[in-house]
Design a protein around this motif. Sequence first.
Motif, PDB file in Angstrom:
ATOM      1  N   MET A   1       0.839  -1.191   0.000  1.00 12.73           N
ATOM      2  CA  MET A   1       0.000   0.000   0.000  1.00 12.73           C
ATOM      3  C   MET A   1       0.881   1.252   0.000  1.00 12.73           C
ATOM      4  N   ASN A   2       0.581   2.205  -0.891  1.00 15.61           N
ATOM      5  CA  ASN A   2       1.319   3.456  -0.985  1.00 15.61           C
ATOM      6  C   ASN A   2       0.504   4.593  -0.377  1.00 15.61           C
TER       7      ASN A   2
ATOM      8  N   LYS B   1       2.209   1.865  10.343  1.00 16.65           N
ATOM      9  CA  LYS B   1       3.157   0.752  10.399  1.00 16.65           C
ATOM     10  C   LYS B   1       2.747  -0.319  11.416  1.00 16.65           C
ATOM     11  N   LYS B   2       2.008   0.069  12.437  1.00 14.23           N
ATOM     12  CA  LYS B   2       1.530  -0.911  13.420  1.00 14.23           C
ATOM     13  C   LYS B   2       0.605  -1.932  12.766  1.00 14.23           C
ATOM     14  N   ILE B   3      -0.155  -1.468  11.766  1.00 13.21           N
ATOM     15  CA  ILE B   3      -1.139  -2.346  11.128  1.00 13.21           C
ATOM     16  C   ILE B   3      -0.637  -2.885   9.796  1.00 13.21           C
ATOM     17  N   ILE B   4       0.095  -2.043   9.048  1.00 12.51           N
ATOM     18  CA  ILE B   4       0.604  -2.443   7.727  1.00 12.51           C
ATOM     19  C   ILE B   4       2.108  -2.199   7.704  1.00 12.51           C
ATOM     20  N   PRO B   5       2.899  -3.111   8.258  1.00  8.60           N
ATOM     21  CA  PRO B   5       4.348  -2.900   8.385  1.00  8.60           C
ATOM     22  C   PRO B   5       5.068  -2.656   7.064  1.00  8.60           C
ATOM     23  N   ASP B   6       4.540  -3.227   5.984  1.00  9.27           N
ATOM     24  CA  ASP B   6       5.238  -3.095   4.697  1.00  9.27           C
ATOM     25  C   ASP B   6       4.673  -1.963   3.832  1.00  9.27           C
ATOM     26  N   ALA B   7       3.874  -1.087   4.420  1.00  6.37           N
ATOM     27  CA  ALA B   7       3.327   0.048   3.663  1.00  6.37           C
ATOM     28  C   ALA B   7       4.452   0.965   3.207  1.00  6.37           C
TER      29      ALA B   7
ATOM     30  N   ILE C   1      -5.223   6.580  13.661  1.00  4.30           N
ATOM     31  CA  ILE C   1      -4.760   6.053  12.378  1.00  4.30           C
ATOM     32  C   ILE C   1      -4.738   4.527  12.395  1.00  4.30           C
ATOM     33  N   SER C   2      -4.226   3.962  13.475  1.00  7.92           N
ATOM     34  CA  SER C   2      -4.183   2.495  13.594  1.00  7.92           C
ATOM     35  C   SER C   2      -5.578   1.897  13.529  1.00  7.92           C
TER      36      SER C   2
END
Length: 378
Positions: free
Chosen positions: A1-2, A28-34, A368-369
Amino acid sequence: MNILIIPDKFKGSLGTKEVIAAISNGIKKIIPDANLYPVLASDGGDGFLNAVAENLDCEVVTVDTVDPLGRRIKADYLLNHVNRVAYIELAKSSGLELLQVHELSAMKTSTYGTGLQIRDAILKGATSIYVGLGGSATNDGGTGIARSLGYRFLDDSSNDLEPNGENLLKIRTIKNEEAVLSPNGISFYAVNDVDNPLYGAKGAAHIYARQKGANDSEINTLDEGLRNLDAVVQGNLGKNVARNPGAGAAGGTAYGLQAFLNAEFISGIDFVLDLAQVKELLQEEKMDYVITGEGKFDNQTLHGKLIKGVVDLGKNHEVPVIVVCGQTEVAAEKLTSLHITEILEIRDASKPLEYNMENAAALTEKAISTFFKNLTGV
């Protein structure tokens, strides 16, 4: 995700970098590879120099100047020697940030200190000068800046007047033939994102002077003073620019820059987004979301501030926009027309304002999380 992240500061609570960090941590807590693309932006007000320095190679120049009440201080501006371009943030010498609450006085304050910075930049060879407007403690119509460059403002007895709000009504004549420093051949740019005219119900005094210490009577006096200034400028200088959108920015400083220095008005958010090459990024990378925000999201936000610029950016590139804020006063039915997908109000309504301001970073991260957790089902 960008995800593109372009927030404003949360005034009195978090700086822009801190807001970016809180949003980033929450994602980043939810989508570490964002893939996150943070942009340090400014609409021309507070943080203007930081936004410029983030994207351009400039020297920091520290000069002796004065604050809005004429007290000696030192203030910085940025100078690119190669391109001979200077960047000046009005708030550094003429800003609310320099005064205590009991010192606020739109009648007494002046932009003279900002003028001294402009003067220094000219003497150092700058041929293009960008003045970021916003956060001003002044309502002098830019007369302080003009005075620092040699303009004189005279009353009906031909006495020199100090350039401040209370003296605007007394101006009868403007002289510049004895200018000690000619701005001829220099391009000036007033960088701001408000659309207020110089005077009237939506002008500098009626919209902004109260936060600068003016009471009802003084607001009316200041508005009349700006009208008088415009009349004298038209008569003496042949300039009729008071109703140009944005002329009322920074207590009429934008008007003064245009009337006395032939400045061009440019959008602060567009200027910074161009510096950061955001439009090029949006063409190269498909963004899933744009996240922006500020401390208080209200109707004033919709009159040309940074958030409005980011929302328009998302709309033009068909990217959903999320606004995170401490508090919102914008009616929900306006969101669709504004191209806003979601407003995340971070405050804990059960807690006092002080708590919410002190814990703004944690509250932002949590909001946000929660949004992305609900979105992804993680």
